[in-house]
Design an enzyme around this catalytic site. Sequence first.
Site, PDB file in Angstrom:
ATOM      1  N   SER A 101      47.673  29.463  78.937  1.00 12.01           N
ATOM      2  CA  SER A 101      47.405  29.420  77.629  1.00 12.01           C
ATOM      3  C   SER A 101      47.177  28.426  76.466  1.00 12.01           C
ATOM      4  O   SER A 101      47.087  28.378  75.652  1.00 12.01           O
ATOM      5  CB  SER A 101      48.815  29.711  76.652  1.00 12.01           C
ATOM      6  OG  SER A 101      49.926  29.114  76.928  1.00 12.01           O
TER       7      SER A 101
ATOM      8  N   ASP B 296      50.826  20.284  76.320  1.00 13.07           N
ATOM      9  CA  ASP B 296      49.745  20.886  77.081  1.00 13.07           C
ATOM     10  C   ASP B 296      48.652  21.130  76.065  1.00 13.07           C
ATOM     11  O   ASP B 296      46.999  20.887  76.540  1.00 13.07           O
ATOM     12  CB  ASP B 296      50.034  22.406  76.923  1.00 13.07           C
ATOM     13  CG  ASP B 296      51.187  21.946  77.895  1.00 13.07           C
ATOM     14  OD1 ASP B 296      51.948  21.355  78.540  1.00 13.07           O
ATOM     15  OD2 ASP B 296      52.004  23.417  77.444  1.00 13.07           O
TER      16      ASP B 296
END
Length: 414
Positions: A134, A178
């Site tokens: 994602s 991330d």
Amino acid sequence: MPSAATESIVTRLLEAFAAHFGAPAPAVVARAPGRVNLIGDHTDYNDGFVLPITLDRAVYLAVRPRPDREVRLLSLNFEETIRFEIGTSPTEAPRWAAYVQGVVTELHRHALLPSGFEGVLYGDVPLGSGLSSSAALEVATLVTLQHLFGFAMSGEEAARLCQYVEHTYAGVQCGIMDQFAARLGRRGHALFLDCRSLAYRHVPVHLKDWLFVIIDSRAPRELAASRYNERRAECEAGVAFFRRFDPEIRALRDVSPELLWAHPDQPTPTIWRRCRHVVEENRRVQEAVVDLEQDRLEAFGQRMNASHDSLRDLYEVSSPALDLIVDTARQVEGVLGARLTGAGFGGCTVVLVHRDALPELEQRVARAYEATFGRQPAFYPLDHNVEAGPIWPETAALPVSSTSEGDEAGASEE
Ligand code: GLA
């Protein structure tokens, strides 16, 4: 030169684009990679340290501008299309659309989108495995649009914007790791990041005869989000407790080992164990960076082991599947370290192994895993990694704002 795998993805995107949208060809194809964290888990939202490395797997977008305010996208993974007007939400959109639409909406709020656009997207980051597909999608969307429209935005700003999208549009209260790794990770390097100041350093990874291999348990991670948020709340309770002794403490990052050990089992034994993991993991990351820089791979592997044991026993985010992979891997001669990576509760492990021992590692883990869980894990040896940026029609640096650091990840070559 891009690798053969990258070239074939670009060809696929261009063909799908031509079939779906017709001529002319897209103006740009860009990508952003997934990541695997080498050490430092559940430290980012505690203002601590992390050491992720990007993968050779990424999310790719091929786009061209539109004369109106519409966005039209085709996902090759899902064989689905979405269509919406900038500034509005697509109705009945598939889940992947939330990430794209979130980035588009935020860029629009910053008045950075002169027009709509259309294109095709594809990713080869495994979905739902804890390898940040994602974040790769968010960052790929942003980087592609940045290149298409030529607006300036530093890597740090881009990472923050994408993290905001994850919080607001996907409802996941993740840390910054991330998105930062997907945007600012660099080929041939791991990324040592201070999640408080966002200061970072690219650490060269010269593994020679060794390599990192990701082993995916392929175990469902259904409860991951709620248990992740539970851990965050426990850390906040820890901060509230330790702040009583020092008002300067803003996050577990600020709790010293001395203060921690002066109050064992406080405010509760569980919360204390969570705090201990974070305090010790932060130190391990900093030491591991020095190990890597000085080619002390054995020491690095031992810290990976210690990190896993702490995530299993103190932070309690491992699972029987992850433990079995880690325990089996550690018995293989030529394995220097093995740990779960990312949030835990299923997902992936990362193992540092000698190249010659890779077949043996794969065989033993596959056999043991199949015998216990009745299915196969997946193996992703990390031979090289890539960075965010445009890859077609030609490599070019991203436009960046004057506030960024000048060591931007720009052109991507493999
Ligand atoms: C998930 C989150 C990250 C980080 C890790 C655990 O991947 O998205 O921000 O908190 O878990 O280290």
